[in-house]
Design a protein around this motif. Structure first.
Motif, PDB file in Angstrom:
ATOM      1  N   ASP A 121      -1.732   2.116  11.300  1.00 12.30           N
ATOM      2  CA  ASP A 121      -0.274   2.151  11.415  1.00 12.30           C
ATOM      3  C   ASP A 121       0.409   2.346  10.067  1.00 12.30           C
ATOM      4  O   ASP A 121       1.470   2.967   9.975  1.00 12.30           O
ATOM      5  CB  ASP A 121       0.246   0.848  12.039  1.00 12.30           C
ATOM      6  N   ASP A 122      -0.184   1.802   9.006  1.00 15.07           N
ATOM      7  CA  ASP A 122       0.426   1.908   7.679  1.00 15.07           C
ATOM      8  C   ASP A 122       0.531   3.353   7.213  1.00 15.07           C
ATOM      9  O   ASP A 122       1.417   3.698   6.423  1.00 15.07           O
ATOM     10  CB  ASP A 122      -0.372   1.100   6.650  1.00 15.07           C
ATOM     11  N   LEU A 123      -0.367   4.207   7.669  1.00 16.75           N
ATOM     12  CA  LEU A 123      -0.340   5.603   7.262  1.00 16.75           C
ATOM     13  C   LEU A 123       0.180   6.522   8.357  1.00 16.75           C
ATOM     14  O   LEU A 123       0.333   7.723   8.132  1.00 16.75           O
ATOM     15  CB  LEU A 123      -1.741   6.046   6.808  1.00 16.75           C
ATOM     16  N   LEU A 130       5.246   6.027   2.989  1.00 13.93           N
ATOM     17  CA  LEU A 130       5.905   6.173   1.700  1.00 13.93           C
ATOM     18  C   LEU A 130       5.630   4.979   0.794  1.00 13.93           C
ATOM     19  O   LEU A 130       5.454   5.129  -0.416  1.00 13.93           O
ATOM     20  CB  LEU A 130       7.412   6.352   1.887  1.00 13.93           C
ATOM     21  N   ASN A 131       5.600   3.791   1.371  1.00 11.71           N
ATOM     22  CA  ASN A 131       5.301   2.605   0.578  1.00 11.71           C
ATOM     23  C   ASN A 131       3.891   2.662   0.005  1.00 11.71           C
ATOM     24  O   ASN A 131       3.665   2.354  -1.171  1.00 11.71           O
ATOM     25  CB  ASN A 131       5.457   1.334   1.429  1.00 11.71           C
ATOM     26  N   VAL A 132       2.929   3.038   0.845  1.00  9.84           N
ATOM     27  CA  VAL A 132       1.544   3.170   0.377  1.00  9.84           C
ATOM     28  C   VAL A 132       1.456   4.234  -0.705  1.00  9.84           C
ATOM     29  O   VAL A 132       0.827   4.049  -1.755  1.00  9.84           O
ATOM     30  CB  VAL A 132       0.602   3.512   1.549  1.00  9.84           C
ATOM     31  N   ILE A 148      -9.563   0.279  -2.045  1.00 12.13           N
ATOM     32  CA  ILE A 148      -8.872   0.325  -0.754  1.00 12.13           C
ATOM     33  C   ILE A 148      -9.878   0.129   0.371  1.00 12.13           C
ATOM     34  O   ILE A 148     -11.004   0.638   0.311  1.00 12.13           O
ATOM     35  CB  ILE A 148      -8.153   1.679  -0.595  1.00 12.13           C
ATOM     36  N   ASN A 149      -9.471  -0.592   1.391  1.00 16.38           N
ATOM     37  CA  ASN A 149     -10.306  -0.756   2.575  1.00 16.38           C
ATOM     38  C   ASN A 149      -9.397  -0.906   3.784  1.00 16.38           C
ATOM     39  O   ASN A 149      -8.212  -1.219   3.646  1.00 16.38           O
ATOM     40  CB  ASN A 149     -11.220  -1.983   2.432  1.00 16.38           C
ATOM     41  N   GLU A 150      -9.949  -0.665   4.957  1.00 11.18           N
ATOM     42  CA  GLU A 150      -9.187  -0.929   6.170  1.00 11.18           C
ATOM     43  C   GLU A 150      -9.053  -2.432   6.346  1.00 11.18           C
ATOM     44  O   GLU A 150      -9.983  -3.198   6.081  1.00 11.18           O
ATOM     45  CB  GLU A 150      -9.874  -0.323   7.392  1.00 11.18           C
ATOM     46  N   SER A 173      -4.394  12.113   0.995  1.00 15.64           N
ATOM     47  CA  SER A 173      -3.119  12.749   1.287  1.00 15.64           C
ATOM     48  C   SER A 173      -1.960  11.912   0.753  1.00 15.64           C
ATOM     49  O   SER A 173      -1.036  12.435   0.123  1.00 15.64           O
ATOM     50  CB  SER A 173      -2.981  12.944   2.801  1.00 15.64           C
ATOM     51  N   ALA A 174      -2.007  10.596   0.990  1.00 15.17           N
ATOM     52  CA  ALA A 174      -0.927   9.718   0.528  1.00 15.17           C
ATOM     53  C   ALA A 174      -0.837   9.678  -0.981  1.00 15.17           C
ATOM     54  O   ALA A 174       0.245   9.570  -1.557  1.00 15.17           O
ATOM     55  CB  ALA A 174      -1.130   8.310   1.084  1.00 15.17           C
ATOM     56  N   ALA A 175      -1.979   9.752  -1.648  1.00 14.70           N
ATOM     57  CA  ALA A 175      -2.010   9.674  -3.112  1.00 14.70           C
ATOM     58  C   ALA A 175      -1.779  11.019  -3.780  1.00 14.70           C
ATOM     59  O   ALA A 175      -1.655  11.086  -5.001  1.00 14.70           O
ATOM     60  CB  ALA A 175      -3.351   9.101  -3.576  1.00 14.70           C
ATOM     61  N   GLY A 176      -1.719  12.094  -3.003  1.00 12.93           N
ATOM     62  CA  GLY A 176      -1.601  13.421  -3.600  1.00 12.93           C
ATOM     63  C   GLY A 176      -2.839  13.800  -4.388  1.00 12.93           C
ATOM     64  O   GLY A 176      -2.764  14.464  -5.419  1.00 12.93           O
TER      65      GLY A 176
END
Length: 381
Positions: A121-123, A130-132, A148-150, A173-176
Protein backbone atom coordinates in the motif's frame (compact mmCIF):
# COMPACT_ATOMS: atom_id res chain seq x y z
CA UNK A 1 26.36 -23.73 -13.42
CA UNK A 2 28.73 -20.81 -13.56
CA UNK A 3 31.47 -22.88 -15.21
CA UNK A 4 29.55 -22.81 -18.48
CA UNK A 5 28.95 -19.08 -18.46
CA UNK A 6 30.62 -16.73 -20.88
CA UNK A 7 31.32 -13.15 -19.72
CA UNK A 8 28.54 -10.70 -20.50
CA UNK A 9 29.19 -7.36 -22.17
CA UNK A 10 28.45 -4.97 -19.32
CA UNK A 11 28.30 -1.79 -21.42
CA UNK A 12 24.49 -1.87 -21.23
CA UNK A 13 24.53 -2.21 -17.47
CA UNK A 14 27.26 -2.00 -14.88
CA UNK A 15 27.15 -1.46 -11.12
CA UNK A 16 29.76 1.23 -11.55
CA UNK A 17 27.79 3.17 -14.17
CA UNK A 18 24.56 3.69 -12.24
CA UNK A 19 24.25 6.89 -10.25
CA UNK A 20 21.70 5.15 -8.04
CA UNK A 21 21.67 1.42 -7.54
CA UNK A 22 19.30 -0.89 -5.66
CA UNK A 23 20.81 -4.18 -4.45
CA UNK A 24 18.43 -6.96 -3.41
CA UNK A 25 19.79 -9.76 -1.23
CA UNK A 26 17.93 -13.06 -0.97
CA UNK A 27 17.19 -14.97 2.24
CA UNK A 28 19.32 -17.99 1.37
CA UNK A 29 22.35 -15.75 0.98
CA UNK A 30 21.93 -14.03 4.34
CA UNK A 31 20.82 -16.91 6.57
CA UNK A 32 22.45 -20.34 6.74
CA UNK A 33 20.47 -23.59 7.28
CA UNK A 34 21.12 -23.36 11.02
CA UNK A 35 19.36 -19.99 11.21
CA UNK A 36 22.47 -17.88 11.64
CA UNK A 37 23.44 -14.79 9.64
CA UNK A 38 26.28 -15.54 7.23
CA UNK A 39 28.40 -12.75 8.61
CA UNK A 40 31.60 -13.41 6.67
CA UNK A 41 29.77 -13.39 3.35
CA UNK A 42 27.74 -10.33 4.30
CA UNK A 43 30.88 -8.52 5.40
CA UNK A 44 32.29 -9.02 1.90
CA UNK A 45 29.11 -7.70 0.29
CA UNK A 46 29.16 -4.67 2.58
CA UNK A 47 32.77 -4.02 1.55
CA UNK A 48 31.63 -4.11 -2.11
CA UNK A 49 28.84 -1.66 -1.34
CA UNK A 50 31.16 0.65 0.58
CA UNK A 51 33.52 0.71 -2.37
CA UNK A 52 30.72 1.83 -4.66
CA UNK A 53 29.65 4.56 -2.21
CA UNK A 54 33.21 5.84 -1.91
CA UNK A 55 33.33 5.97 -5.71
CA UNK A 56 30.38 8.36 -5.65
CA UNK A 57 27.51 5.96 -6.22
CA UNK A 58 24.30 6.09 -4.19
CA UNK A 59 23.22 2.64 -3.04
CA UNK A 60 20.17 1.26 -1.24
CA UNK A 61 19.68 -2.36 -0.16
CA UNK A 62 16.50 -4.41 -0.20
CA UNK A 63 17.24 -7.14 2.31
CA UNK A 64 15.36 -10.38 2.72
CA UNK A 65 16.09 -12.69 5.61
CA UNK A 66 13.90 -11.46 8.47
CA UNK A 67 11.37 -14.31 8.23
CA UNK A 68 14.04 -16.95 7.68
CA UNK A 69 16.09 -15.67 10.60
CA UNK A 70 13.13 -15.26 12.94
CA UNK A 71 11.57 -18.62 12.05
CA UNK A 72 14.65 -20.50 13.09
CA UNK A 73 14.94 -18.55 16.32
CA UNK A 74 11.29 -19.28 17.11
CA UNK A 75 11.57 -22.87 15.82
CA UNK A 76 8.60 -22.39 13.49
CA UNK A 77 7.81 -25.01 10.81
CA UNK A 78 8.13 -24.48 7.06
CA UNK A 79 10.56 -21.60 7.46
CA UNK A 80 7.93 -19.50 9.20
CA UNK A 81 5.58 -19.64 6.22
CA UNK A 82 3.08 -22.21 7.48
CA UNK A 83 0.62 -19.38 8.12
CA UNK A 84 0.40 -15.61 7.85
CA UNK A 85 0.55 -15.35 11.65
CA UNK A 86 3.77 -17.39 11.76
CA UNK A 87 5.32 -15.21 9.06
CA UNK A 88 4.39 -12.06 10.94
CA UNK A 89 5.83 -13.36 14.21
CA UNK A 90 9.00 -14.53 12.47
CA UNK A 91 9.39 -11.21 10.68
CA UNK A 92 9.01 -9.21 13.88
CA UNK A 93 11.63 -11.36 15.62
CA UNK A 94 14.05 -11.57 12.74
CA UNK A 95 13.87 -7.98 11.52
CA UNK A 96 15.41 -6.45 14.63
CA UNK A 97 18.31 -8.88 14.51
CA UNK A 98 18.80 -8.47 10.77
CA UNK A 99 18.82 -4.68 10.86
CA UNK A 100 21.31 -4.76 13.74
CA UNK A 101 23.76 -6.83 11.70
CA UNK A 102 23.43 -4.52 8.69
CA UNK A 103 23.95 -1.43 10.84
CA UNK A 104 26.99 -2.94 12.56
CA UNK A 105 28.76 -4.06 9.38
CA UNK A 106 27.97 -0.84 7.50
CA UNK A 107 29.27 1.17 10.45
CA UNK A 108 32.49 -0.82 10.21
CA UNK A 109 32.89 0.58 6.69
CA UNK A 110 32.14 4.12 7.84
CA UNK A 111 28.57 4.11 6.55
CA UNK A 112 25.37 5.09 8.34
CA UNK A 113 22.44 2.71 7.91
CA UNK A 114 18.75 3.60 7.90
CA UNK A 115 15.87 1.13 8.09
CA UNK A 116 12.71 1.51 5.98
CA UNK A 117 9.86 -1.01 6.23
CA UNK A 118 7.10 -0.72 3.65
CA UNK A 119 3.94 -2.50 2.57
CA UNK A 120 2.45 -2.74 -0.90
CA UNK A 121 0.00 0.00 0.00
CA UNK A 122 2.86 2.40 0.74
CA UNK A 123 3.95 2.27 -2.90
CA UNK A 124 0.47 1.98 -4.42
CA UNK A 125 -1.01 5.05 -2.71
CA UNK A 126 0.34 8.13 -4.48
CA UNK A 127 0.72 10.28 -1.38
CA UNK A 128 2.55 7.59 0.54
CA UNK A 129 4.59 6.83 -2.58
CA UNK A 130 5.74 10.46 -2.55
CA UNK A 131 6.67 10.15 1.11
CA UNK A 132 8.75 7.03 0.44
CA UNK A 133 10.33 8.66 -2.59
CA UNK A 134 11.22 11.84 -0.69
CA UNK A 135 12.69 9.91 2.23
CA UNK A 136 14.82 7.73 -0.03
CA UNK A 137 16.01 10.73 -2.00
CA UNK A 138 17.02 12.66 1.11
CA UNK A 139 18.78 9.70 2.74
CA UNK A 140 20.76 8.91 -0.39
CA UNK A 141 21.78 12.53 -0.87
CA UNK A 142 22.97 12.59 2.75
CA UNK A 143 25.18 9.58 2.09
CA UNK A 144 23.05 7.28 4.25
CA UNK A 145 22.48 3.72 3.10
CA UNK A 146 18.81 2.69 3.38
CA UNK A 147 18.13 -0.97 4.20
CA UNK A 148 14.60 -1.74 3.05
CA UNK A 149 12.32 -4.70 3.65
CA UNK A 150 8.64 -5.49 3.41
CA UNK A 151 6.86 -4.84 6.69
CA UNK A 152 5.80 -8.47 7.02
CA UNK A 153 4.94 -8.12 10.71
CA UNK A 154 1.84 -6.03 9.89
CA UNK A 155 1.11 -6.73 6.21
CA UNK A 156 -1.82 -8.99 5.36
CA UNK A 157 -2.06 -11.27 2.37
CA UNK A 158 -4.01 -8.62 0.49
CA UNK A 159 -1.37 -5.89 0.89
CA UNK A 160 1.85 -7.85 0.54
CA UNK A 161 4.40 -7.81 -2.24
CA UNK A 162 5.08 -11.44 -1.34
CA UNK A 163 8.67 -11.32 -2.50
CA UNK A 164 11.49 -8.82 -2.36
CA UNK A 165 12.32 -9.09 -6.06
CA UNK A 166 9.29 -7.02 -6.99
CA UNK A 167 9.78 -4.81 -3.95
CA UNK A 168 13.30 -3.98 -5.14
CA UNK A 169 11.94 -2.98 -8.55
CA UNK A 170 9.27 -0.76 -7.02
CA UNK A 171 11.82 0.83 -4.69
CA UNK A 172 14.01 1.53 -7.72
CA UNK A 173 11.15 3.41 -9.33
CA UNK A 174 10.44 5.41 -6.15
CA UNK A 175 14.12 6.23 -5.69
CA UNK A 176 14.69 7.16 -9.33
CA UNK A 177 17.38 4.49 -9.54
CA UNK A 178 19.20 3.59 -12.74
CA UNK A 179 19.82 -0.05 -11.92
CA UNK A 180 18.75 -3.02 -9.82
CA UNK A 181 20.82 -6.07 -8.96
CA UNK A 182 19.02 -9.15 -7.67
CA UNK A 183 21.60 -11.24 -5.80
CA UNK A 184 20.15 -14.71 -5.45
CA UNK A 185 20.84 -18.42 -5.19
CA UNK A 186 20.49 -18.57 -8.98
CA UNK A 187 22.95 -16.92 -11.31
CA UNK A 188 20.72 -15.85 -14.16
CA UNK A 189 17.88 -16.75 -16.50
CA UNK A 190 18.25 -20.01 -18.43
CA UNK A 191 16.22 -21.21 -21.39
CA UNK A 192 15.28 -24.23 -19.24
CA UNK A 193 15.70 -25.20 -15.62
CA UNK A 194 19.44 -25.97 -15.35
CA UNK A 195 18.86 -28.28 -12.38
CA UNK A 196 16.88 -30.74 -14.49
CA UNK A 197 18.40 -29.89 -17.88
CA UNK A 198 22.22 -29.97 -17.80
CA UNK A 199 22.37 -28.55 -21.33
CA UNK A 200 20.36 -25.45 -20.40
CA UNK A 201 21.77 -22.20 -21.81
CA UNK A 202 21.94 -18.92 -19.92
CA UNK A 203 20.36 -15.86 -21.53
CA UNK A 204 22.96 -13.11 -20.96
CA UNK A 205 20.96 -10.09 -22.18
CA UNK A 206 17.19 -9.58 -22.49
CA UNK A 207 16.27 -6.52 -24.50
CA UNK A 208 12.54 -7.28 -24.71
CA UNK A 209 10.34 -9.10 -22.22
CA UNK A 210 7.93 -11.26 -24.21
CA UNK A 211 6.10 -14.57 -23.93
CA UNK A 212 9.22 -16.49 -24.96
CA UNK A 213 11.22 -15.06 -22.06
CA UNK A 214 8.37 -15.57 -19.60
CA UNK A 215 8.11 -19.23 -20.59
CA UNK A 216 11.67 -19.80 -19.37
CA UNK A 217 10.80 -18.97 -15.76
CA UNK A 218 10.78 -21.61 -13.07
CA UNK A 219 8.53 -20.97 -10.10
CA UNK A 220 10.63 -22.64 -7.43
CA UNK A 221 13.04 -21.05 -4.97
CA UNK A 222 16.17 -23.14 -5.04
CA UNK A 223 16.87 -22.81 -1.33
CA UNK A 224 13.36 -23.24 0.00
CA UNK A 225 13.94 -20.19 2.21
CA UNK A 226 12.76 -17.39 -0.04
CA UNK A 227 9.34 -16.64 -1.48
CA UNK A 228 10.55 -15.69 -4.94
CA UNK A 229 11.49 -17.79 -7.94
CA UNK A 230 12.37 -16.88 -11.50
CA UNK A 231 8.77 -15.82 -12.15
CA UNK A 232 9.05 -13.10 -9.51
CA UNK A 233 12.39 -12.00 -10.94
CA UNK A 234 10.95 -11.62 -14.42
CA UNK A 235 8.04 -9.65 -12.96
CA UNK A 236 10.57 -7.48 -11.15
CA UNK A 237 12.44 -6.98 -14.42
CA UNK A 238 9.24 -5.83 -16.09
CA UNK A 239 8.60 -3.26 -13.32
CA UNK A 240 12.19 -2.00 -13.28
CA UNK A 241 12.75 -1.77 -17.02
CA UNK A 242 9.44 0.01 -17.61
CA UNK A 243 10.55 2.54 -14.99
CA UNK A 244 13.81 3.20 -16.81
CA UNK A 245 16.11 1.01 -14.70
CA UNK A 246 18.27 -1.87 -15.93
CA UNK A 247 17.97 -5.06 -13.88
CA UNK A 248 20.54 -7.81 -13.41
CA UNK A 249 20.11 -11.27 -11.93
CA UNK A 250 23.40 -12.55 -10.52
CA UNK A 251 24.63 -15.19 -8.15
CA UNK A 252 25.33 -14.35 -4.55
CA UNK A 253 26.88 -17.76 -3.94
CA UNK A 254 30.35 -16.29 -4.14
CA UNK A 255 32.40 -13.89 -2.07
CA UNK A 256 32.24 -10.21 -3.03
CA UNK A 257 29.36 -10.76 -5.49
CA UNK A 258 29.06 -7.13 -6.66
CA UNK A 259 32.74 -6.98 -7.47
CA UNK A 260 32.47 -10.30 -9.32
CA UNK A 261 29.48 -9.10 -11.35
CA UNK A 262 31.29 -5.94 -12.38
CA UNK A 263 34.44 -7.78 -13.47
CA UNK A 264 33.09 -11.03 -14.95
CA UNK A 265 29.60 -10.08 -16.12
CA UNK A 266 28.18 -13.46 -15.12
CA UNK A 267 24.42 -13.05 -14.98
CA UNK A 268 21.39 -11.95 -16.97
CA UNK A 269 20.76 -8.31 -17.76
CA UNK A 270 17.31 -6.95 -18.58
CA UNK A 271 17.79 -3.70 -20.47
CA UNK A 272 15.64 -0.71 -19.53
CA UNK A 273 12.90 0.36 -21.92
CA UNK A 274 13.60 3.82 -23.41
CA UNK A 275 15.95 4.76 -20.60
CA UNK A 276 14.82 7.33 -18.07
CA UNK A 277 11.97 8.52 -20.34
CA UNK A 278 9.94 5.42 -19.48
CA UNK A 279 9.99 6.35 -15.80
CA UNK A 280 7.78 9.38 -16.49
CA UNK A 281 5.78 8.18 -19.47
CA UNK A 282 2.69 7.49 -17.38
CA UNK A 283 2.65 11.12 -16.24
CA UNK A 284 2.24 12.36 -19.82
CA UNK A 285 -1.05 10.68 -20.54
CA UNK A 286 -3.88 8.56 -19.28
CA UNK A 287 -4.40 10.40 -16.00
CA UNK A 288 -6.87 13.18 -15.33
CA UNK A 289 -5.18 16.26 -13.88
CA UNK A 290 -6.81 17.74 -10.78
CA UNK A 291 -5.46 21.25 -11.23
CA UNK A 292 -3.08 23.65 -12.94
CA UNK A 293 -0.11 25.60 -11.64
CA UNK A 294 0.74 28.64 -13.77
CA UNK A 295 4.38 29.76 -13.77
CA UNK A 296 6.48 32.71 -14.91
CA UNK A 297 9.10 32.84 -17.67
CA UNK A 298 11.96 32.23 -15.26
CA UNK A 299 10.37 29.03 -13.99
CA UNK A 300 9.74 27.90 -17.57
CA UNK A 301 13.46 28.10 -18.26
CA UNK A 302 14.27 26.32 -15.00
CA UNK A 303 11.99 23.42 -15.92
CA UNK A 304 13.58 23.13 -19.35
CA UNK A 305 16.94 22.85 -17.61
CA UNK A 306 15.65 19.88 -15.64
CA UNK A 307 14.96 21.64 -12.35
CA UNK A 308 12.06 21.31 -9.93
CA UNK A 309 9.21 23.82 -9.79
CA UNK A 310 9.71 26.10 -6.79
CA UNK A 311 7.02 28.22 -5.20
CA UNK A 312 8.73 31.45 -6.23
CA UNK A 313 8.16 30.64 -9.90
CA UNK A 314 4.41 30.03 -9.55
CA UNK A 315 1.97 32.83 -10.41
CA UNK A 316 -1.42 31.26 -9.66
CA UNK A 317 -3.09 27.94 -8.87
CA UNK A 318 -6.30 26.52 -10.33
CA UNK A 319 -8.37 23.53 -9.26
CA UNK A 320 -8.74 21.46 -6.13
CA UNK A 321 -6.03 18.87 -5.60
CA UNK A 322 -4.37 16.99 -2.79
CA UNK A 323 -0.72 16.19 -2.31
CA UNK A 324 0.18 13.44 -4.76
CA UNK A 325 -2.49 14.38 -7.30
CA UNK A 326 -1.54 14.99 -10.91
CA UNK A 327 -1.37 18.66 -11.92
CA UNK A 328 -0.60 20.47 -15.16
CA UNK A 329 2.12 23.11 -15.23
CA UNK A 330 1.36 25.94 -17.66
CA UNK A 331 3.50 28.82 -18.91
CA UNK A 332 2.64 32.55 -18.97
CA UNK A 333 0.62 32.15 -22.18
CA UNK A 334 -1.35 29.16 -20.85
CA UNK A 335 0.58 26.57 -22.85
CA UNK A 336 0.88 23.25 -21.03
CA UNK A 337 4.57 22.60 -20.36
CA UNK A 338 4.62 19.64 -18.02
CA UNK A 339 2.66 17.29 -15.80
CA UNK A 340 3.66 16.21 -12.34
CA UNK A 341 2.60 15.13 -8.88
CA UNK A 342 1.86 18.01 -6.52
CA UNK A 343 3.91 18.18 -3.33
CA UNK A 344 1.26 20.39 -1.66
CA UNK A 345 -2.53 20.46 -1.66
CA UNK A 346 -4.25 23.33 -3.47
CA UNK A 347 -4.80 25.36 -0.29
CA UNK A 348 -1.14 25.43 0.75
CA UNK A 349 0.00 25.75 -2.88
CA UNK A 350 -2.09 28.92 -3.17
CA UNK A 351 -0.64 30.28 0.08
CA UNK A 352 2.97 29.93 -1.06
CA UNK A 353 2.53 30.92 -4.72
CA UNK A 354 5.21 33.44 -5.65
CA UNK A 355 6.91 33.21 -2.26
CA UNK A 356 10.58 32.50 -1.63
CA UNK A 357 11.62 29.12 -0.23
CA UNK A 358 13.07 30.66 2.94
CA UNK A 359 9.65 32.17 3.79
CA UNK A 360 7.62 28.98 3.48
CA UNK A 361 8.10 27.68 7.00
CA UNK A 362 6.71 30.90 8.48
CA UNK A 363 3.77 30.97 6.06
CA UNK A 364 2.80 27.32 6.47
CA UNK A 365 3.70 26.77 10.11
CA UNK A 366 5.53 23.53 9.34
CA UNK A 367 8.76 22.45 7.69
CA UNK A 368 8.26 23.01 3.96
CA UNK A 369 8.99 20.56 1.19
CA UNK A 370 11.66 21.37 -1.33
CA UNK A 371 9.37 22.08 -4.30
CA UNK A 372 5.80 22.55 -5.51
CA UNK A 373 6.48 19.79 -8.02
CA UNK A 374 9.74 17.86 -7.77
CA UNK A 375 11.60 17.09 -10.96
CA UNK A 376 11.61 13.36 -10.12
CA UNK A 377 7.81 13.39 -10.38
CA UNK A 378 7.49 15.68 -13.41
CA UNK A 379 7.44 15.02 -17.14
CA UNK A 380 7.84 17.77 -19.73
CA UNK A 381 5.30 17.64 -22.56
Amino acid sequence: MSARLAPVDMTAFSPGRCARLIVKVGSALLVDPDGQVRRDWLKGLVADIAGRVRAGQQVAVVSSGAIALGARRLKLPKGGRASLEDAQAAAATGQIALSGVWAELLHGEGLTAAQILVTLDDLEDRRRYLNVSATLDRLLKLGVLPVINENDSVATEEIRFGDNDRLAARVASAAGADGVILLSDVDGLYDRNPTTHPDAVMIPVVEKLDARIESMADRGSASGMGSGGMVSKIEAARIATSAGAHLAIATGRIDHPLQALATTGHGTIFVASQGARARKAWLRGGLTAKGTIHIDAGAVEALRQGRSLLSAGATRVEGRFARGDLVVIAGPDGTQLARGLAEYDHVDAHRITGRRSEDLGTILGYAPRSALVHRSHMALL
